[in-house]
Design an enzyme around this catalytic site. Structure first.
Site, PDB file in Angstrom:
ATOM      1  N   GLY A 210       0.787  -1.239   0.000  1.00 56.63           N
ATOM      2  CA  GLY A 210       0.000   0.000   0.000  1.00 56.63           C
ATOM      3  C   GLY A 210       0.809   1.274   0.000  1.00 56.63           C
ATOM      4  O   GLY A 210       0.322   2.311   0.460  1.00 56.63           O
ATOM      5  N   GLU A 428       2.241 -37.282   1.186  1.00 59.16           N
ATOM      6  CA  GLU A 428       1.550 -36.223   1.926  1.00 59.16           C
ATOM      7  C   GLU A 428       1.220 -36.667   3.350  1.00 59.16           C
ATOM      8  O   GLU A 428       1.215 -35.848   4.278  1.00 59.16           O
ATOM      9  CB  GLU A 428       0.272 -35.814   1.186  1.00 59.16           C
ATOM     10  CG  GLU A 428       0.484 -35.302  -0.231  1.00 59.16           C
ATOM     11  CD  GLU A 428       1.443 -34.134  -0.302  1.00 59.16           C
ATOM     12  OE1 GLU A 428       1.605 -33.416   0.705  1.00 59.16           O
ATOM     13  OE2 GLU A 428       2.063 -33.944  -1.367  1.00 59.16           O
TER      14      GLU A 428
END
EC number: 3.4.24.-
Length: 630
Positions: A210, A428
């Site tokens: 920003g 996994e």
């Protein structure tokens, strides 16, 4: 559109000029030329009905024009002695006329050149006239006369004015900049005490935090003109253009003072001098020198504040960072959980949300996200809701968008073999077990063996509980252990390993090396920083001719220590997974059946309980990247 039409018009003009030249040259030679032997054969065979001899007035050379019987084509042959040809034609009973021709030097030589010069001059005048016409403007930079003028765009606010209330998640940064706004609004209150307005403010931070929005908010709050330009717009291939644009920019600013000049990505023009391949007198350095003079030189820039943004403050020239040029450096970092919640409220202001969406929870589980990341997340969620023909954004839309943003969209249609699916399931599951067992790691949120758009065959997502300001040695060691979970599971189950753990190994090695050379976490080497900082070698110097700050013996010790950390982590990962082999088998089997499981399902697997229904527990988001991508 106007620019392209102008280019087409100039192209047509040039084509007409070339056609005219070609026409005038061809008009001089409309006859068909023949050789002298062909001409003699026509004469001897009595095929010539009539002829005309054209003789140059100064020399005996000339040409014979004649028609062949039965043909309408006029032929021409060049001869060296027109008198001899006249006698030859008359002896053969051919009617001959003799004409004296003066060579038209203007028509033959000067006219084509003159037409070409006039055409080129016309095109040049037309182009420069168009470019110099009003409307080119300093912002467009379209004219030859305006080429050295600034391309900054001036904004004066209006209905699209940005205010501090439009900037969320940057409370401390806004408070620091509010002083500048107050100074622009009430300068006498400060000048009466001898204070001067800061000449420059440098906004430093990662991309998407920003910085540009903050600069616009300062201009909007102060109600002053705002000149915005990118650093790359100053530098051109022509010498002196960048410096000229800097001068013109500050001249415009002086005419509109008080005002703010905002230079985005200033590192494009303000890099450290003397670091190029050649000498230091190049175009970029001239531009930087002019900027240094304008910011704090002999000129007076009352009421002008220069704001700049960069995420590469380490490569800026020290001269531009000193007080008097950039007096303040405002660090614009990634927002914390409160800031992320405020940013999410801004980006969902015009988006209908379902009753199950909890922005507080989304903010808690999106640690490390910038404002741009959060805006993109909610935009993808809105797109996903629209595709599903929903009238609102649900929590499930946000979760699916998180997966798409983090590792790519899941490819349910991709066909994979049973063998590959089984290997991925055990891989996994190995990661998930280590996430669950190790005390400093986050809990598992989602395990999937569905291929993704980034090339991963599956992923394991943890769920961080809070923002972390720093990492501990124990946490880094456990991160390395978790990274080897998939590789260890493959080795234990299949007796072989795949290339799927390549990214895990790379990440683990980088973490181990950072512990040794950067953070001083090695007992063997002590608390010494061996990192190659390269503070004096910017760009080229960092890559070429850079000498390490330590010896070959120390380099060998570093390699030995990194390998020790890796080997110990691998051994510990193997020990933990071996102890939980039953969980590994059951988790892999469930993954093969369901392809994707959540936290509640994995907890049930680990505790040996009955599995809940698929998808019943999906109540939160994953905030970081997956632990690995196969």
């Amino acid at each position: 559109m106007k620019k392209s039409n102008g280019i087409i018009a100039y192209t047509i003009i040039i084509a007409i000029v070339i056609a005219l030249i070609f026409f005038f040259q061809r008009s001089l030679y409309t006859q068909t030329n023949v050789t002298y032997s062909q001409y003699r054969s026509f004469v001897e065979e009595e095929k010539i009905a009539q002829a005309q001899i054209e003789q140059n007035a100064k020399v005996p050379t000339g040409s014979v024009l004649f028609f062949v019987s039965g043909s309408s084509t006029e032929y021409r042959v060049f001869v060296s002695d027109v008198n001899a040809e006249l006698d030859r034609l008359q002896d053969n009973g051919i009617k001959v006329t003799l004409t004296a021709v003066k060579e038209n030097y203007f028509l033959n030589t000067l006219l084509p050149v003159l037409i070409l010069v006039i055409g080129i001059s016309f095109v040049f005048v037309a182009m420069t006239g168009r470019m110099a016409a009003p409307g080119g403007g300093s912002g467009g930079g379209q004219s030859m006369a305006n080429f050295g003028r600034s391309r900054a765009v001036m904004e004066t606010g209006g209905s699209k004015k940005v205010l501090f209330k439009d900037v969320a998640g940057l409370q401390e940064e806004k408070e620091e900049l509010e002083e500048v706004v107050d100074f622009l609004k009430n300068p006498n209150m400060y000048t009466s005490l001898g204070a001067r307005i800061p000449k420059g403010i440098l906004l430093v931070g990662p991309p998407g935090t920003g910085k540009t929005l903050l600069a616009k908010a300062v201009a909007g709050e102060a109600g002053v003109p705002f000149f915005s330009i990118s650093g790359s717009n100053f530098v051109e291939m022509f010498v002196g253009v960048g410096a000229s644009r800097v001068r013109d920019l500050f001249e415009q600013a002086k005419r509109n003072a008080p005002c703010i000049i905002f230079i985005d990505e200033i590192d494009a023009v303000a890099r450290r001098r003397g670091t190029g391949l050649g000498g230091g007198h190049d175009e970029r350095e001239q531009t930087l020198n002019q900027m240094l003079v304008e910011m704090d030189g002999f000129g007076v820039n009352e009421g002008i504040i220069v704001m700049a943004a960069t995420n590469r403050v380490d490569i800026l020239d020290p001269a531009i960072l000193r007080p008097g040029r950039f007096d303040r450096k405002v660090a614009v970092g990634r927002p914390d959980v409160k800031g992320r919640e405020e940013i999410l409220k801004v980006h969902t202001k015009n988006k209908p949300l379902g009753s199950d969406v909890n922005l507080r929870r989304v903010a808690q589980t999106t640690a490390g996200f910038t404002g741009a990341d959060l805006e993109n997340l909610m935009n993808e969620a809105a797109i996903n809701a629209a595709k599903s023909k929903q009238g609102y954004i649900s929590q499930r839309d946000i979760e699916q968008s998180f997966v798409k943003v983090g590792i790519g969209a899941e490819k349910h249609s991709k066909v994979i073999s049973d063998k590959e699916k089984r290997i991925t399931a055990y891989h996994e599951s190995g990661h998930a077990i280590l996430f669950h067992v190790l005390p400093h790691e986050s809990q598992v949120h989602t395990i999937s063996i569905i291929p993704t758009g980034m090339g991963a065959a599956g992923y394991t997502m943890p769920l961080p509980e809070a923002d972390e300001m720093f990492m501990t040695k124990k946490r880094m060691e456990e991160d390395i252990i978790v990274a080897f979970g998939g590789r260890v599971a493959e080795e234990l189950i299949f007796g072989d390993v795949t290339t799927g753990a390549s990214q895990d190994i790379k990440q683990a090695t980088a973490t181990a090396r950072a512990m040794v050379v950067k953070y001083g976490m090695s007992e063997r080497l002590g608390t010494i920083n061996y990192e190659d900082s390269g503070e004096e070698e910017v760009f080229l110097g960092r890559d070429l001719g850079h000498a390490r700050s330590y010896s070959e013996d120390v380099a060998r010790e570093i390699d030995i220590e990194v390998k020790r950390i890796i080997d110990e982590a691998y051994a510990q990962a193997k020990t933990i997974i071996t102890e939980h082999m039953d969980v590994l088998h059951r988790c892999a089997q469930v993954l093969i059946e369901r392809e994707k499981i959540g936290n509640a399902e994995f907890e049930a697997i680990f505790d040996g309980r009955e599995l809940p229904e698929p998808g019943a527990e999906q109540t939160s988001l994953m905030s970081g990247m997956p632990s690995e991508g196969r």
